[in-house]
Design a protein around this motif. Structure first.
Motif, PDB file in Angstrom:
ATOM      1  N   LEU A 134       0.908  -1.195   0.032  1.00 36.86           N
ATOM      2  CA  LEU A 134       0.175  -0.118  -0.063  1.00 36.86           C
ATOM      3  C   LEU A 134       0.779   1.293  -0.059  1.00 36.86           C
ATOM      4  O   LEU A 134       0.609   2.116  -0.742  1.00 36.86           O
ATOM      5  CB  LEU A 134      -0.919  -0.141   1.390  1.00 36.86           C
ATOM      6  N   ALA A 135       2.080   1.110   0.913  1.00 32.60           N
ATOM      7  CA  ALA A 135       2.907   2.378   0.768  1.00 32.60           C
ATOM      8  C   ALA A 135       3.520   2.582  -0.573  1.00 32.60           C
ATOM      9  O   ALA A 135       3.641   3.666  -0.892  1.00 32.60           O
ATOM     10  CB  ALA A 135       3.877   2.271   1.884  1.00 32.60           C
ATOM     11  N   ALA A 136       3.785   1.808  -1.050  1.00 32.61           N
ATOM     12  CA  ALA A 136       4.675   1.837  -2.590  1.00 32.61           C
ATOM     13  C   ALA A 136       3.298   2.335  -3.546  1.00 32.61           C
ATOM     14  O   ALA A 136       4.028   3.035  -4.333  1.00 32.61           O
ATOM     15  CB  ALA A 136       4.980   0.401  -2.996  1.00 32.61           C
ATOM     16  N   LEU A 137       2.360   1.788  -3.377  1.00 33.83           N
ATOM     17  CA  LEU A 137       1.171   2.208  -4.260  1.00 33.83           C
ATOM     18  C   LEU A 137       1.116   3.972  -4.101  1.00 33.83           C
ATOM     19  O   LEU A 137       0.777   4.538  -4.956  1.00 33.83           O
ATOM     20  CB  LEU A 137      -0.151   1.615  -4.315  1.00 33.83           C
ATOM     21  N   GLU A 138       1.049   4.010  -2.888  1.00 35.31           N
ATOM     22  CA  GLU A 138       0.637   5.597  -2.472  1.00 35.31           C
ATOM     23  C   GLU A 138       1.813   6.451  -3.032  1.00 35.31           C
ATOM     24  O   GLU A 138       1.638   7.516  -3.537  1.00 35.31           O
ATOM     25  CB  GLU A 138       0.584   5.774  -1.024  1.00 35.31           C
ATOM     26  N   GLU A 139       2.945   5.995  -2.965  1.00 28.53           N
ATOM     27  CA  GLU A 139       4.120   6.809  -3.246  1.00 28.53           C
ATOM     28  C   GLU A 139       4.058   6.795  -4.810  1.00 28.53           C
ATOM     29  O   GLU A 139       4.301   8.058  -5.194  1.00 28.53           O
ATOM     30  CB  GLU A 139       5.427   5.967  -3.004  1.00 28.53           C
ATOM     31  N   ARG A 140       3.818   5.811  -5.514  1.00 32.06           N
ATOM     32  CA  ARG A 140       3.712   5.948  -6.977  1.00 32.06           C
ATOM     33  C   ARG A 140       2.602   6.944  -7.492  1.00 32.06           C
ATOM     34  O   ARG A 140       2.675   7.645  -8.184  1.00 32.06           O
ATOM     35  CB  ARG A 140       3.460   4.586  -7.744  1.00 32.06           C
ATOM     36  N   VAL A 141       1.362   6.741  -7.009  1.00 29.98           N
ATOM     37  CA  VAL A 141       0.220   7.340  -7.306  1.00 29.98           C
ATOM     38  C   VAL A 141       0.166   8.790  -6.927  1.00 29.98           C
ATOM     39  O   VAL A 141      -0.177   9.714  -7.537  1.00 29.98           O
ATOM     40  CB  VAL A 141      -1.066   6.714  -6.929  1.00 29.98           C
ATOM     41  N   LEU A 142       0.503   9.032  -5.768  1.00 32.56           N
ATOM     42  CA  LEU A 142       0.273  10.419  -5.069  1.00 32.56           C
ATOM     43  C   LEU A 142       1.488  11.240  -5.521  1.00 32.56           C
ATOM     44  O   LEU A 142       1.334  12.577  -5.668  1.00 32.56           O
ATOM     45  CB  LEU A 142       0.262  10.208  -3.412  1.00 32.56           C
ATOM     46  N   SER A 143       2.587  10.901  -5.881  1.00 27.92           N
ATOM     47  CA  SER A 143       3.674  11.583  -6.032  1.00 27.92           C
ATOM     48  C   SER A 143       3.785  11.784  -7.563  1.00 27.92           C
ATOM     49  O   SER A 143       4.183  12.927  -8.154  1.00 27.92           O
ATOM     50  CB  SER A 143       4.934  10.904  -5.700  1.00 27.92           C
ATOM     51  N   LYS A 144       3.388  10.929  -8.410  1.00 26.88           N
ATOM     52  CA  LYS A 144       3.585  10.904  -9.845  1.00 26.88           C
ATOM     53  C   LYS A 144       2.360  11.412 -10.564  1.00 26.88           C
ATOM     54  O   LYS A 144       2.438  11.904 -11.654  1.00 26.88           O
ATOM     55  CB  LYS A 144       4.166   9.433 -10.473  1.00 26.88           C
ATOM     56  N   GLY A 145       1.251  11.268 -10.067  1.00 24.04           N
ATOM     57  CA  GLY A 145      -0.059  11.784 -10.753  1.00 24.04           C
ATOM     58  C   GLY A 145      -0.585  10.778 -11.691  1.00 24.04           C
ATOM     59  O   GLY A 145       0.306  10.148 -12.490  1.00 24.04           O
ATOM     60  N   LEU A 146      -1.725  10.573 -11.840  1.00 27.37           N
ATOM     61  CA  LEU A 146      -2.517   9.642 -12.979  1.00 27.37           C
ATOM     62  C   LEU A 146      -2.930  10.625 -14.160  1.00 27.37           C
ATOM     63  O   LEU A 146      -2.639  10.288 -15.141  1.00 27.37           O
ATOM     64  CB  LEU A 146      -3.508   9.062 -12.153  1.00 27.37           C
ATOM     65  N   ALA A 147      -3.422  11.774 -13.640  1.00 29.51           N
ATOM     66  CA  ALA A 147      -3.935  12.670 -14.814  1.00 29.51           C
ATOM     67  C   ALA A 147      -2.884  12.813 -16.001  1.00 29.51           C
ATOM     68  O   ALA A 147      -3.117  12.711 -17.199  1.00 29.51           O
ATOM     69  CB  ALA A 147      -4.676  13.807 -14.406  1.00 29.51           C
ATOM     70  N   ASN A 148      -1.911  13.462 -15.648  1.00 24.57           N
ATOM     71  CA  ASN A 148      -0.721  14.004 -16.768  1.00 24.57           C
ATOM     72  C   ASN A 148      -0.466  12.758 -17.213  1.00 24.57           C
ATOM     73  O   ASN A 148       0.021  13.075 -18.446  1.00 24.57           O
ATOM     74  CB  ASN A 148       0.392  14.582 -15.916  1.00 24.57           C
ATOM     75  N   LYS A 149      -0.099  11.678 -16.896  1.00 25.12           N
ATOM     76  CA  LYS A 149       0.482  10.784 -17.371  1.00 25.12           C
ATOM     77  C   LYS A 149      -0.481  10.111 -18.401  1.00 25.12           C
ATOM     78  O   LYS A 149       0.015   9.683 -19.673  1.00 25.12           O
ATOM     79  CB  LYS A 149       0.921   9.435 -16.517  1.00 25.12           C
ATOM     80  N   VAL A 150      -1.777   9.788 -18.333  1.00 26.29           N
ATOM     81  CA  VAL A 150      -2.780   9.370 -19.215  1.00 26.29           C
ATOM     82  C   VAL A 150      -2.805  10.605 -20.244  1.00 26.29           C
ATOM     83  O   VAL A 150      -2.808   9.964 -21.532  1.00 26.29           O
ATOM     84  CB  VAL A 150      -3.921   9.243 -18.253  1.00 26.29           C
ATOM     85  N   ILE A 151      -2.908  11.633 -19.819  1.00 26.72           N
ATOM     86  CA  ILE A 151      -3.201  12.713 -20.887  1.00 26.72           C
ATOM     87  C   ILE A 151      -1.827  12.879 -21.835  1.00 26.72           C
ATOM     88  O   ILE A 151      -1.893  12.892 -23.114  1.00 26.72           O
ATOM     89  CB  ILE A 151      -3.162  14.176 -20.372  1.00 26.72           C
ATOM     90  N   ASP A 152      -0.642  12.576 -21.281  1.00 21.54           N
ATOM     91  CA  ASP A 152       0.539  12.498 -22.204  1.00 21.54           C
ATOM     92  C   ASP A 152       0.365  11.329 -23.243  1.00 21.54           C
ATOM     93  O   ASP A 152       0.725  11.495 -24.431  1.00 21.54           O
ATOM     94  CB  ASP A 152       1.705  12.406 -21.317  1.00 21.54           C
ATOM     95  N   ARG A 153      -0.047  10.039 -22.756  1.00 22.65           N
ATOM     96  CA  ARG A 153      -0.141   9.069 -23.553  1.00 22.65           C
ATOM     97  C   ARG A 153      -1.151   9.297 -24.577  1.00 22.65           C
ATOM     98  O   ARG A 153      -1.350   8.721 -25.811  1.00 22.65           O
ATOM     99  CB  ARG A 153      -0.617   7.635 -22.775  1.00 22.65           C
ATOM    100  N   LEU A 154      -2.418  10.060 -24.208  1.00 22.66           N
ATOM    101  CA  LEU A 154      -3.212  10.427 -25.211  1.00 22.66           C
ATOM    102  C   LEU A 154      -3.128  11.412 -26.405  1.00 22.66           C
ATOM    103  O   LEU A 154      -3.696  11.700 -27.359  1.00 22.66           O
ATOM    104  CB  LEU A 154      -4.577  10.820 -24.482  1.00 22.66           C
ATOM    105  N   SER A 155      -2.116  12.295 -25.982  1.00 23.72           N
ATOM    106  CA  SER A 155      -1.661  13.308 -26.706  1.00 23.72           C
ATOM    107  C   SER A 155      -0.261  13.386 -27.245  1.00 23.72           C
ATOM    108  O   SER A 155       0.692  13.866 -27.080  1.00 23.72           O
ATOM    109  CB  SER A 155      -1.530  14.563 -25.987  1.00 23.72           C
TER     110      SER A 155
END
Length: 216
Positions: A134-155
């Motif tokens: 859970l700690a590893a998941l929190e670190e990845r999601v909360l620090s790296k962000g989901l929206a920007n990564k997905v938008i970058d892949r879509l654009s």
């Protein structure tokens, strides 16, 4: 909250859930998908099964009847769903996707594909300890962000060769960067270079040729 361990498990999961819902909503907004991120489970279910009652939706998703009823009322108002009477039981109402709902689900499909890739990257780790995972998941999601990564892949972007009609855009982009981060350090030399981007390219090319020549 990690320092409190299992005592804050519920709070941490809720924080992660709230964050993901907000990130997905941002993705939908930028991609012009006309749905709320909280609607998705119901929309996805009805997209695959057709008409269902509120009770059937609640049982399928393991949600409470009041929670599903509240969501579907909103979705009916937004015309994402339509209500019909069950032909086999006139006392029973069925909910199904409206034409607007179907269009929204078709539009969101490529977004979901890219979202799936990014979330799989976030969860690509191994751990025998749930809290450590859970700690590893929190670190990845909360620090790296989901929206920007997905938008970058879509654009995706294309690299094009510099030409004369790019000169103004080159100047404006670089000047905006200088004015924001180095407003008091812009020199005449900087301005001269920005007005002649081909000189910059030639300088870079010449340095590269000189370095390669020396290496030989």
């Amino acid at each position: 909250m990690q320092q409190f361990g299992m005592l804050t498990l519920g709070s941490r999961l809720k924080r992660l859930s709230d964050y993901l819902f907000a990130e997905v909503q941002e993705i939908y907004l930028q991609c012009d998908v006309p749905i709320s991120s909280t609607y998705f489970p119901i929309l996805r279910l009805l997209h695959g099964t057709g008409g269902l009652s509120v009770m059937e939706i609640a049982e399928s998703l393991h949600l409470s009847h009041p929670a599903v009823s509240k969501q579907t009322v909103k979705m009916l108002k937004e015309k994402l769903l339509e209500k019909t009477t069950d032909s086999d039981d006139q006392r029973r109402s069925l909910l199904s996707l409206s034409e607007k709902g179907l269009d929204a689900m078709n539009k969101v499909e490529p977004v979901l594909e890219e979202m799936k890739v990014v979330i799989e990257q976030f969860t690509d780790f191994s751990s025998d300890n749930f809290m450590a995972g859970l700690a590893a998941l929190e670190e990845r999601v909360l620090s790296k962000g989901l929206a920007n990564k997905v938008i970058d892949r879509l654009s995706p972007f294309n690299i094009v060769e510099l030409s004369r009609h790019h000169e103004k855009s080159f100047y404006d982009l670089n000047m905006a960067w200088l004015e924001r981060y180095f407003p008091s350090q812009i020199s005449e030399h900087d301005l001269a270079l920005l007005e002649s981007p081909f000189k910059i390219c030639l300088s870079i090319w010449w340095k590269s040729v000189g370095r390669n020549t020396r290496n030989e």
